[in-house]
Enzyme design. Structure first.
Site, short mmCIF file in Angstrom:
data_model
loop_
_atom_site.label_atom_id
_atom_site.label_comp_id
_atom_site.label_asym_id
_atom_site.label_seq_id
_atom_site.Cartn_x
_atom_site.Cartn_y
_atom_site.Cartn_z
CD GLU A 6 -1.19 -4.25 14.48
OE1 GLU A 6 -1.18 -3.71 13.36
OE2 GLU A 6 -2.06 -4.04 15.34
NE ARG A 24 -2.61 -1.40 3.32
CZ ARG A 24 -2.64 -2.67 3.69
NH1 ARG A 24 -3.24 -3.54 2.93
NH2 ARG A 24 -2.10 -3.07 4.83
#
Ligand code: AMP
Length: 179
Positions: free
Chosen positions: A100, A63
């Protein structure tokens, strides 16, 4: 009538438990689909260069590419991808990091940036900071002059800044939206 910054913030959709339980995913799809919001986000990220001459804008797979390439054009700079392992065809430097949600390795072409070139690093989101820290280490390995690191979104509770500051020194970290 809300202003454009509020509309940008409101356009980010929270998706709980994606891609793993416990992760609150920040979905930027609606923002990307709206030309005024997309333009505003690109303009805001472009402004984080602070008027410094940038030679290369580095974007992080995937992204980060959406934002880094138009920012590079705005700054009359080149675009350089940091990619997930196995995607770049020529000689690379690689760096492992924890995400994460998982583990990963990113790579950069060894000849993507020349020593001393001014670099702005861009990604969509700062969470734990592992991805950005790996990209920063790759940029440092190429002896570039990193002048800023900019994110559309920062998840402040995850304290990504604490992880990247030791590899950054005085280089400014910018985030357009903070949650
Ligand atoms: P981190 O290495 O933990 O800072 O994770 C940052 C990278 O993972 C960015 O490239 C994001 O695209 C993605 N990411 C991590 N957490 C989220 C989240 N909650 N929502 C959307 N993208 C995320």
């Amino acid at each position: 009538m809300p202003n454009i910054s509020q509309l940008l913030s409101d356009s980010i959709r929270d998706v709980p438990d994606f891609p793993n339980p416990g992760i609150l995913f920040k979905d930027i799809s609606h923002m990307l689909a709206d030309p005024a919001l997309l333009r505003h986000s690109i303009n805001e990220l472009t402004a984080t260069s602070g008027g410094v001459k940038i030679d290369k804008v580095v974007g992080i797979d995937a992204r980060g590419f959406i934002f880094a390439a138009p920012v590079a054009l705005n700054l009359d700079a080149g675009f350089v991808p940091v990619r997930k392992k196995g995607k770049l065809p020529w000689e690379t430097h690689e760096m492992a990091y924890s995400l994460e949600y998982g583990e990963n390795i990113v790579e950069i072409h060894k000849d993507a940036i020349f020593p001393g070139e001014s670099v702005l690093l861009i990604d969509d989101l700062l969470a734990t900071g592992g991805t950005a820290a790996a990209a920063i280490k790759l940029i440092n390995q190429l002896e570039a002059n990193l002048v800023g690191v900019s994110f559309l979104i920062e998840l402040e509770d995850l304290k990504g800044r604490d992880l990247i500051t030791p590899v950054l020194g005085d280089v400014p970290v910018n985030a357009i939206l903070k949650y």
